[in-house]
Design a protein around this motif. Structure first.
Motif, PDB file in Angstrom:
ATOM      1  N   ARG A   1      -9.811  -1.586   6.434  1.00 31.78           N
ATOM      2  CA  ARG A   1      -8.917  -2.653   5.985  1.00 31.78           C
ATOM      3  C   ARG A   1      -7.506  -2.363   6.468  1.00 31.78           C
ATOM      4  O   ARG A   1      -7.167  -1.256   6.791  1.00 31.78           O
ATOM      5  N   PHE A   2      -6.658  -3.377   6.444  1.00 35.23           N
ATOM      6  CA  PHE A   2      -5.247  -3.181   6.720  1.00 35.23           C
ATOM      7  C   PHE A   2      -4.975  -2.605   8.089  1.00 35.23           C
ATOM      8  O   PHE A   2      -4.070  -1.816   8.241  1.00 35.23           O
TER       9      PHE A   2
ATOM     10  N   MET B   1      -0.078   3.836   8.626  1.00 32.68           N
ATOM     11  CA  MET B   1       0.257   3.963   7.211  1.00 32.68           C
ATOM     12  C   MET B   1      -0.665   4.957   6.530  1.00 32.68           C
ATOM     13  O   MET B   1      -0.235   5.810   5.766  1.00 32.68           O
TER      14      MET B   1
ATOM     15  N   MET C   1       0.590   8.428   4.904  1.00 33.85           N
ATOM     16  CA  MET C   1       0.358   8.766   3.501  1.00 33.85           C
ATOM     17  C   MET C   1      -0.426  10.061   3.356  1.00 33.85           C
ATOM     18  O   MET C   1      -0.148  10.869   2.480  1.00 33.85           O
TER      19      MET C   1
ATOM     20  N   TRP D   1     -10.958   2.222  -2.095  1.00 28.66           N
ATOM     21  CA  TRP D   1     -10.907   0.831  -2.532  1.00 28.66           C
ATOM     22  C   TRP D   1     -11.740   0.604  -3.796  1.00 28.66           C
ATOM     23  O   TRP D   1     -11.490  -0.329  -4.548  1.00 28.66           O
TER      24      TRP D   1
ATOM     25  N   LYS E   1     -10.327  -0.070  -7.407  1.00 29.15           N
ATOM     26  CA  LYS E   1      -9.975  -1.395  -7.925  1.00 29.15           C
ATOM     27  C   LYS E   1     -10.888  -1.803  -9.073  1.00 29.15           C
ATOM     28  O   LYS E   1     -10.491  -2.534  -9.971  1.00 29.15           O
TER      29      LYS E   1
ATOM     30  N   LEU F   1       3.685   2.379  -0.433  1.00 28.60           N
ATOM     31  CA  LEU F   1       3.577   1.207   0.421  1.00 28.60           C
ATOM     32  C   LEU F   1       2.124   0.767   0.484  1.00 28.60           C
ATOM     33  O   LEU F   1       1.786  -0.411   0.350  1.00 28.60           O
ATOM     34  N   PHE F   2       1.253   1.748   0.670  1.00 25.98           N
ATOM     35  CA  PHE F   2      -0.178   1.499   0.734  1.00 25.98           C
ATOM     36  C   PHE F   2      -0.648   0.828  -0.550  1.00 25.98           C
ATOM     37  O   PHE F   2      -1.316  -0.198  -0.538  1.00 25.98           O
TER      38      PHE F   2
ATOM     39  N   MET G   1       0.622  -2.705  -0.891  1.00 29.75           N
ATOM     40  CA  MET G   1      -0.125  -3.643  -0.049  1.00 29.75           C
ATOM     41  C   MET G   1      -1.464  -3.966  -0.691  1.00 29.75           C
ATOM     42  O   MET G   1      -1.925  -5.089  -0.699  1.00 29.75           O
ATOM     43  N   MET G   2      -2.075  -2.931  -1.222  1.00 25.12           N
ATOM     44  CA  MET G   2      -3.354  -3.110  -1.882  1.00 25.12           C
ATOM     45  C   MET G   2      -3.159  -4.046  -3.077  1.00 25.12           C
ATOM     46  O   MET G   2      -3.964  -4.929  -3.329  1.00 25.12           O
TER      47      MET G   2
ATOM     48  N   LEU H   1      -2.841  -7.689  -2.080  1.00 25.71           N
ATOM     49  CA  LEU H   1      -4.117  -8.304  -1.744  1.00 25.71           C
ATOM     50  C   LEU H   1      -5.042  -8.369  -2.941  1.00 25.71           C
ATOM     51  O   LEU H   1      -6.118  -8.907  -2.880  1.00 25.71           O
TER      52      LEU H   1
END
Lengths: 158, 158, 158
Positions: free
Chosen positions: A78-79, A88, A92, B43, B46, B58-59, B62-63, B66
């Motif tokens: 993703r991303f 990124m 990180m 992921w 979530k 930042l990551f 962004m997550m 979305l």
């Protein structure tokens, strides 16, 4: 090191995050003394290539286009907007001192994790054995992979 | 409940359909009396967040962009054209009285399924333990996950 | 053929490459004399449909739109730019005499691999049992799938 307590990981994905997860689990398994085998097939072959993946077929060349420069150029699933995702993700990981993918692979190898390329995938993608890093084991087919898996407590398809 | 017949599910995907499948299998396993452990990484986190995923990096942000609003906002891995996929998927599940994801998670917890967040993923994504639902177990690493898996008849990577 | 050495493959993906991998592993397992069961759920159902997938719901119809003509129209998970990926993938497989997907499925069935459709997925996607190829076994739920898996040495989620 033959056992019934091994770990087999089939790596079909070429996504950075999934390859990262595969090596992380493999390292954990090897560190716990388990016989650990990784079987790389299709896109997963990117994770054991020397530099740029150099399949000579149209398919292989497209794969090369999307994946210049070997394991350090693999993007996350993703991303990956124009490479930003990869940058990124790696930034990180660095910030958090998480081992980078190439070091992760080296650690796995040093711990005795065996890396096997799928014979049919190499053939279909027209990738030569020489395009892969020297540390990989003999190419093997599904039968050999299943024998490893039969000695394993867990077989993951990633 | 220690056994050699458990089920371990590693949830790396954050896609609605895959998370749905993961919980469905976990519920089936727990209902069959099996020790059932789910290990959420990347992921997959979530699926065990409180509301909006609030990684501060930042990551993470962004997550969050979305994925506003927690488990009810997760989209399926296909057909997520501007949220239509998710809406359609949920509408169909409702029409067919298939349990929604949040209820599914509750059912799993009620049946004794244990939910574990991956320690390294939390760190890399800068998600605090407090951002996760209260029912999750202690954060743990690959070694602990493999111990659960060694007690399991099947370990799935989703 | 009951055993503790079987292979269970849960096929959730409808991507050509993953379905291809699933059948290849199943054939290898069956050829090695293992009880081999494949459990098709969600998008994986495309791999056992007769022709065009004819779900009557909005969801099913969208799936049909994207997947006209059954197993020969499934695209790979990457490089499916307007069907080019599928064409290329199949051309390469042909060039290398790798068995095509439909033959692969037939070989699996001939070797005794059992194909089971997930009951809930059929219901949610409004796909009738008649839309599936005749060779599939009875629809079954997670409990039945787990029983197969408990007789297996490896259970893969693809």
């Amino acid at each position: 090191m033959e056992s019934n307590n091994g770990t087999t990981i089939i790596v079909m994905s070429g996504d950075l995050d999934k390859v990262f997860a595969a090596f992380t689990i493999a390292i954990g398994a090897a560190a716990a003394g388990k016989e650990t085998n990784m079987y790389f097939t299709f896109w997963g072959l990117k994770a054991i290539q020397k530099g740029n993946l150099t399949g000579k077929s149209l398919f292989g060349r497209m794969m090369g286009l999307l994946n210049r420069g070997g394991i350090n150029r693999i993007g996350p699933s993703r991303f990956n907007f124009g490479g930003i995702g990869r940058w990124m993700f790696k930034a990180m990981m660095k910030k958090h001192k998480v081992t980078q993918l190439e070091e992760l692979r080296k650690t796995a190898i040093d711990l005795g994790v065996k890396l096997y390329p799928c014979e049919m995938s190499l053939k279909v993608m027209e990738i030569s054995r020489e395009a892969l890093i020297d540390e990989v084991g003999a190419t093997c087919g599904v039968a050999a992979m299943l024998e490893m898996s039969d000695r394993s407590k867990q077989t993951l398809f990633i």
